[in-house]
Design a protein around this motif. Sequence first.
Motif, PDB file in Angstrom:
ATOM      1  N   GLY A 259      14.728 -56.832 -42.953  1.00  0.00           N
ATOM      2  CA  GLY A 259      15.354 -56.567 -41.839  1.00  0.00           C
ATOM      3  C   GLY A 259      16.440 -57.747 -42.542  1.00  0.00           C
ATOM      4  N   ARG A 260      17.792 -57.745 -41.939  1.00  0.00           N
ATOM      5  CA  ARG A 260      18.833 -58.612 -42.193  1.00  0.00           C
ATOM      6  C   ARG A 260      18.709 -59.652 -40.375  1.00  0.00           C
ATOM      7  NH1 ARG A 260      20.174 -59.902 -46.626  1.00  0.00           N
ATOM      8  NH2 ARG A 260      19.550 -57.836 -48.415  1.00  0.00           N
ATOM      9  N   VAL A 261      19.345 -60.647 -40.753  1.00  0.00           N
ATOM     10  CA  VAL A 261      19.588 -61.141 -38.979  1.00  0.00           C
ATOM     11  C   VAL A 261      21.120 -61.158 -38.704  1.00  0.00           C
ATOM     12  CG1 VAL A 261      20.093 -63.504 -37.831  1.00  0.00           C
ATOM     13  CG2 VAL A 261      18.480 -63.463 -40.139  1.00  0.00           C
ATOM     14  N   THR A 262      21.473 -60.086 -37.684  1.00  0.00           N
ATOM     15  CA  THR A 262      22.864 -59.643 -36.854  1.00  0.00           C
ATOM     16  C   THR A 262      23.166 -60.688 -36.192  1.00  0.00           C
ATOM     17  OG1 THR A 262      21.424 -58.421 -35.617  1.00  0.00           O
ATOM     18  CG2 THR A 262      22.759 -57.312 -38.353  1.00  0.00           C
ATOM     19  N   GLU A 263      22.413 -61.382 -35.349  1.00  0.00           N
ATOM     20  CA  GLU A 263      22.704 -62.274 -34.062  1.00  0.00           C
ATOM     21  C   GLU A 263      22.533 -63.386 -33.834  1.00  0.00           C
ATOM     22  OE1 GLU A 263      23.315 -61.579 -29.642  1.00  0.00           O
ATOM     23  OE2 GLU A 263      24.120 -59.641 -30.809  1.00  0.00           O
ATOM     24  N   ASN A 264      22.311 -64.470 -34.301  1.00  0.00           N
ATOM     25  CA  ASN A 264      21.378 -65.627 -33.674  1.00  0.00           C
ATOM     26  C   ASN A 264      22.048 -67.003 -33.277  1.00  0.00           C
ATOM     27  OD1 ASN A 264      19.661 -67.869 -35.337  1.00  0.00           O
ATOM     28  ND2 ASN A 264      21.031 -68.083 -37.046  1.00  0.00           N
ATOM     29  N   VAL A 270      18.497 -61.723 -33.473  1.00  0.00           N
ATOM     30  CA  VAL A 270      18.182 -60.164 -33.572  1.00  0.00           C
ATOM     31  C   VAL A 270      18.352 -59.700 -34.650  1.00  0.00           C
ATOM     32  CG1 VAL A 270      19.557 -58.073 -32.804  1.00  0.00           C
ATOM     33  CG2 VAL A 270      19.962 -59.710 -31.291  1.00  0.00           C
ATOM     34  N   VAL A 271      17.082 -58.888 -35.396  1.00  0.00           N
ATOM     35  CA  VAL A 271      17.433 -58.430 -36.967  1.00  0.00           C
ATOM     36  C   VAL A 271      16.899 -56.877 -36.509  1.00  0.00           C
ATOM     37  CG1 VAL A 271      15.829 -58.385 -38.200  1.00  0.00           C
ATOM     38  CG2 VAL A 271      15.808 -60.584 -37.291  1.00  0.00           C
ATOM     39  N   ASP A 272      18.004 -56.650 -37.121  1.00  0.00           N
ATOM     40  CA  ASP A 272      18.532 -54.742 -38.113  1.00  0.00           C
ATOM     41  C   ASP A 272      17.445 -54.967 -39.020  1.00  0.00           C
ATOM     42  OD1 ASP A 272      19.822 -54.460 -35.586  1.00  0.00           O
ATOM     43  OD2 ASP A 272      21.547 -54.050 -36.825  1.00  0.00           O
ATOM     44  N   SER A 273      16.404 -53.147 -39.093  1.00  0.00           N
ATOM     45  CA  SER A 273      15.586 -53.070 -39.868  1.00  0.00           C
ATOM     46  C   SER A 273      16.539 -53.147 -41.153  1.00  0.00           C
ATOM     47  CB  SER A 273      14.959 -52.248 -40.145  1.00  0.00           C
ATOM     48  OG  SER A 273      15.759 -50.898 -39.380  1.00  0.00           O
ATOM     49  N   ALA A 286      15.553 -68.897 -34.553  1.00  0.00           N
ATOM     50  CA  ALA A 286      15.492 -69.763 -36.050  1.00  0.00           C
ATOM     51  C   ALA A 286      16.540 -70.354 -36.549  1.00  0.00           C
ATOM     52  CB  ALA A 286      14.086 -68.318 -36.293  1.00  0.00           C
ATOM     53  N   SER A 287      15.981 -71.169 -37.710  1.00  0.00           N
ATOM     54  CA  SER A 287      16.979 -72.125 -38.723  1.00  0.00           C
ATOM     55  C   SER A 287      17.683 -70.748 -38.919  1.00  0.00           C
ATOM     56  CB  SER A 287      16.350 -72.789 -39.012  1.00  0.00           C
ATOM     57  OG  SER A 287      15.227 -72.614 -39.896  1.00  0.00           O
ATOM     58  N   VAL A 288      17.969 -69.784 -39.178  1.00  0.00           N
ATOM     59  CA  VAL A 288      18.260 -68.796 -40.274  1.00  0.00           C
ATOM     60  C   VAL A 288      19.921 -68.317 -40.169  1.00  0.00           C
ATOM     61  CG1 VAL A 288      16.564 -67.330 -40.472  1.00  0.00           C
ATOM     62  CG2 VAL A 288      16.969 -66.962 -38.566  1.00  0.00           C
ATOM     63  N   SER A 289      20.165 -68.150 -40.917  1.00  0.00           N
ATOM     64  CA  SER A 289      21.623 -67.728 -41.021  1.00  0.00           C
ATOM     65  C   SER A 289      21.854 -66.294 -40.864  1.00  0.00           C
ATOM     66  CB  SER A 289      22.330 -68.289 -42.424  1.00  0.00           C
ATOM     67  OG  SER A 289      21.582 -67.575 -43.273  1.00  0.00           O
ATOM     68  N   ASP A 290      22.975 -66.522 -40.038  1.00  0.00           N
ATOM     69  CA  ASP A 290      23.609 -64.311 -40.691  1.00  0.00           C
ATOM     70  C   ASP A 290      23.589 -63.660 -41.276  1.00  0.00           C
ATOM     71  OD1 ASP A 290      23.820 -64.771 -37.351  1.00  0.00           O
ATOM     72  OD2 ASP A 290      25.494 -64.750 -37.078  1.00  0.00           O
ATOM     73  N   GLY A 291      23.148 -62.118 -40.793  1.00  0.00           N
ATOM     74  CA  GLY A 291      22.741 -61.647 -42.582  1.00  0.00           C
ATOM     75  C   GLY A 291      21.658 -61.804 -43.959  1.00  0.00           C
ATOM     76  N   LEU A 378       9.578 -63.833 -40.102  1.00  0.00           N
ATOM     77  CA  LEU A 378       9.416 -64.271 -41.439  1.00  0.00           C
ATOM     78  C   LEU A 378      10.722 -65.131 -42.329  1.00  0.00           C
ATOM     79  CD1 LEU A 378       5.849 -63.053 -41.345  1.00  0.00           C
ATOM     80  CD2 LEU A 378       6.435 -65.531 -40.778  1.00  0.00           C
ATOM     81  N   THR A 379      10.582 -65.863 -43.168  1.00  0.00           N
ATOM     82  CA  THR A 379      11.781 -65.682 -43.871  1.00  0.00           C
ATOM     83  C   THR A 379      11.149 -65.418 -45.353  1.00  0.00           C
ATOM     84  OG1 THR A 379      11.980 -67.922 -44.157  1.00  0.00           O
ATOM     85  CG2 THR A 379      13.524 -66.923 -42.561  1.00  0.00           C
TER      86      THR A 379
END
Lengths: 380, 325, 282
Positions: A259-264, A270-273, A286-291, A378-379
């Motif tokens: 999926g892709r991160v939509t809210e962080n 929040v992840v959208d499949s 989590a240390s991830v960026s949007d999208g 998981l990234t």
Amino acid sequence: MTVSGEILDQHWLDSRARPFIHIRGVTKQFGGFTAVNNVDLDIYQGELFCLLGGSGCGKTTLLRMLAGFETPTSGVISIDGVDMNDVPPYERPVNMMFQSYALFPHMNVENNVAYGLKRDGLSKEEIRLRVGEMLAMVELSDFSKRKPHQLSGGQKQRVALARSLVKRPKVLLLDEPLGALDKRLREQTQFELMNIQDRLGVTFVVVTHDQEEAMTLSTRIAVMDAGQFVQVGTPTEIYEYPATRRVADFIGSINMFEGRVTENDADHVVVDSTDNALRFFMDHGASVSDGSRVWVAVRPEKIRLSRTPPPNEANQIEGVVQDIGYLGNVSIYRVRLESGMIVEVTVPNQTRPRDGKHAAGWEDRVFLDWEASSAILLTR
Amino acid sequence: MIIMKPTAVKSTGIQRYQQMFAGVSRLLQQLQAQWKSVVVTVPYFWMLLFFLAPFFIILKISVAESLIASPPFSDLLEWTRDGALSIRLSFENYSYLWKDDLYINTYLGSVKIAGISTLLCLLLGYPIAYAIVRSPPTTKNILLMLVILPFWTSFLLRVYAWMGLLADQGLINDLLIWAGIIDSPIRLLYSHFAVYVGIIYTYVPFMILPLYANMEKLDMTLHEAAADLGARPAVTFLTVTLPMTWPGIVAGSLLVFIPATGEFIIPDLLGGGNVQMIGRVLYNEFHSNHDWPVASAVAVALLVLLVLPMMVYQKVQEKESGSGW
Amino acid sequence: MVKRGSSTFLLSMLCFGMAFLYVPMFLLIVYSFNNSKIVPVWGGFSTRWYKVLFESEEVWNALALSVKIALVNASFATLLGTLAGLALVRFGSFRGRTLFGGMVSAPLVMPEVITGLSLLMLFITLKEFVGWPDKRGFATITIAHITFSMAYVAVIIQSRLTGMGTTLEEAAQDLGARPLRVLVDITLPLLAPGMLAGWLLAFTLSLDDLVIASFVTGPGSNTLPMLIYSRVRLGLRPDINALATIIIVTVMFAVAIAGWIMMRQQKQKEREMQLATTGDAQ
């Protein structure tokens, strides 16, 4: 802090603790093939450390470098503060228990166990004493005059263990110690091995391809793949917080949603499949960026299965039961989603199925959901 | 400086001991390290002296001229009258081999006899090896022993046994006359037939054993799998058994072909004057004609034409089997 | 399991093969008891040819020389072949290894006439330059035999070393044994059966050799095969049948006894292993 108490047996958390086995930048090449690729590792006194990985991942090569049978192409290995690179196997303070046990076929049990002590030039009396002690520990005192071919698989394994421990090595290396035993004996021996390690306080380094064995035995596990460590941690860390998809997949089974991160945010993600049909909610930052592209991983036993829609909206999936595997204590459900993906769910059989009927039957429409804290992000 | 002196003296004393100690331990260490080179050196020198050097000597003699003297060949290096060193190389012996039909024909004849014998050994040995592999364990051991046993008895006497059987008054002629197939004895001994029988008789165990070793390791369920998939026995044999036993066939064939080509005893005792083989020619060239240079040239030619190709072939096979099978 | 037709074929080939191997030897034995001087013509039962054989001093001398050569050869060939096998399998790469490997295995594919001729030339050259060997005979034949028999021993040792793997030797090192110690304690005891097989092989190879010996021998030194050859070249001789009988019967007995002992040991071992497996059930 309660940490100080735990640090007594969790040296790896203590920044002041001195590692017992110290591996830095170790690489081993055979011709053009790199078996071990620039690994760093610290193992502490009294640990029962597992090197876990599939065949050809380099775990055995690393063990053989510790024993001295292979010399690193580059890098340093030191044991108890002594650089081991120029120390031949017969002068190292380590002993090894071989996968095939490597009992000398022309010597009886007693002489097999005594062999290492004789090389140290100990007195006959002392050798007799220590061999007797060791054979008593592995409950083989009555078998001292037997030749290896007169022993069963389990007995051979115990002789091998006694032989490698009798010299009181600083480190015991075990190459697939339970690999040649049948399942029932393996479980029993596993606990014996842990008891002995506990009693003697020797540092154990175990090579195994069996993840269950690694989980039961070890204080820490290093998961190896293609000559490198993918993750090093306690069994719980490895299982509950795998670092990569490979580790998550290798240890136990897991369901993975791309999926892709939509809210962080700091307190949730929040992840959208990828096909946008599903939305996952996680209650930790989590240390991830949007999208960015991520995977949401959920263990089968963390998923609830119900015939009616669950109350909470997040982390909810609908599907159709495609297969049921009844294992007695648990049942494994394979649920097909609309996208065609199969999700595995483990359901404990808390009650006996009535009239042979399970919680849900084949082709039943079911709902799956899990706690916001249960999924892993998981990234890679 | 003055203060330093006594300590300096003292330390040299200690140093001397240390040096002595280091010397002794170095010696011990060397001994520990040297045994390996002893292990290599002893057989190495033996082979250099008694295997490699002799070849260079016959190579040298093969380019010398024959003389009626002792030794019956000329020196390669000679001091001429004005004191210069001259080298006399003569390739006459080789051109003699080439010009005289005897040698080429004998060589080709030997290869032909050895080749046909190898094929016949294979045809006889293959089913025997297969039958042994398929028999129950106890029988298998006894049969294997029976195949190996002749090897422990004298080669010469086994050849001799056929002299008796093939003689004009021998058992085979007697049987043929008794059966009414022939009226008077036919010449069996001292013929090509006798040589073939002799080679097959003495060499068939060398074919059976590698074939057996190869077949023993085969997974017999593959045959069942092939049959299960609908292959008839003949098809199974051609598509499964034969390809899998190929390494055994090659090994066995080499073991028969090479020594058979250079064979001396069999053509001499069973072939009489009627069958010339290269080994026998070499032997006679040396023992009867005393022509050492020609005998050496025959040896070198045989080496180049027979042994080297075989060794290269084996090397290639080894490499292939290392990665392939 | 397999079609009966193919089984019958295999069985008949097996019978034919065994008959082919053993009928000539059997007849050789039968005719040794022939009273007639002409070997293939039966003239009644007699043991006179054994008497002729035993009374021949020539035969005894040749036998003594052959056995002497075979004993010395077998011992040296086993020693050198074992060293060569160890060097080739266990020492990794060393300078000249390829040449060494080639030299060690070459005698296996070398026609005997070439080996014989080249060694004779060596001995003649040596005599010219260092004055040795003064007289060809026992020493030169033994050296020649060692040279080719050690190749056979080396092959046996190599295959056994490869077969047994390095794990046991590593285990000994791991327990503190230095390489030389490992060799003495582990490698050599495990190689012993291979060395015994190599010794026996070298012994028979030497006893059997005619071609090489007849090149490198000198006047007055006749080995048993050379004696047999010089006699049978001129035709059939009943006393040679008697000699063949003695050799065949001796070998059969030795092999049968050895086989019986080995079979018994194997059975004993299997029984013990059978018993041992019950140990896990306690």
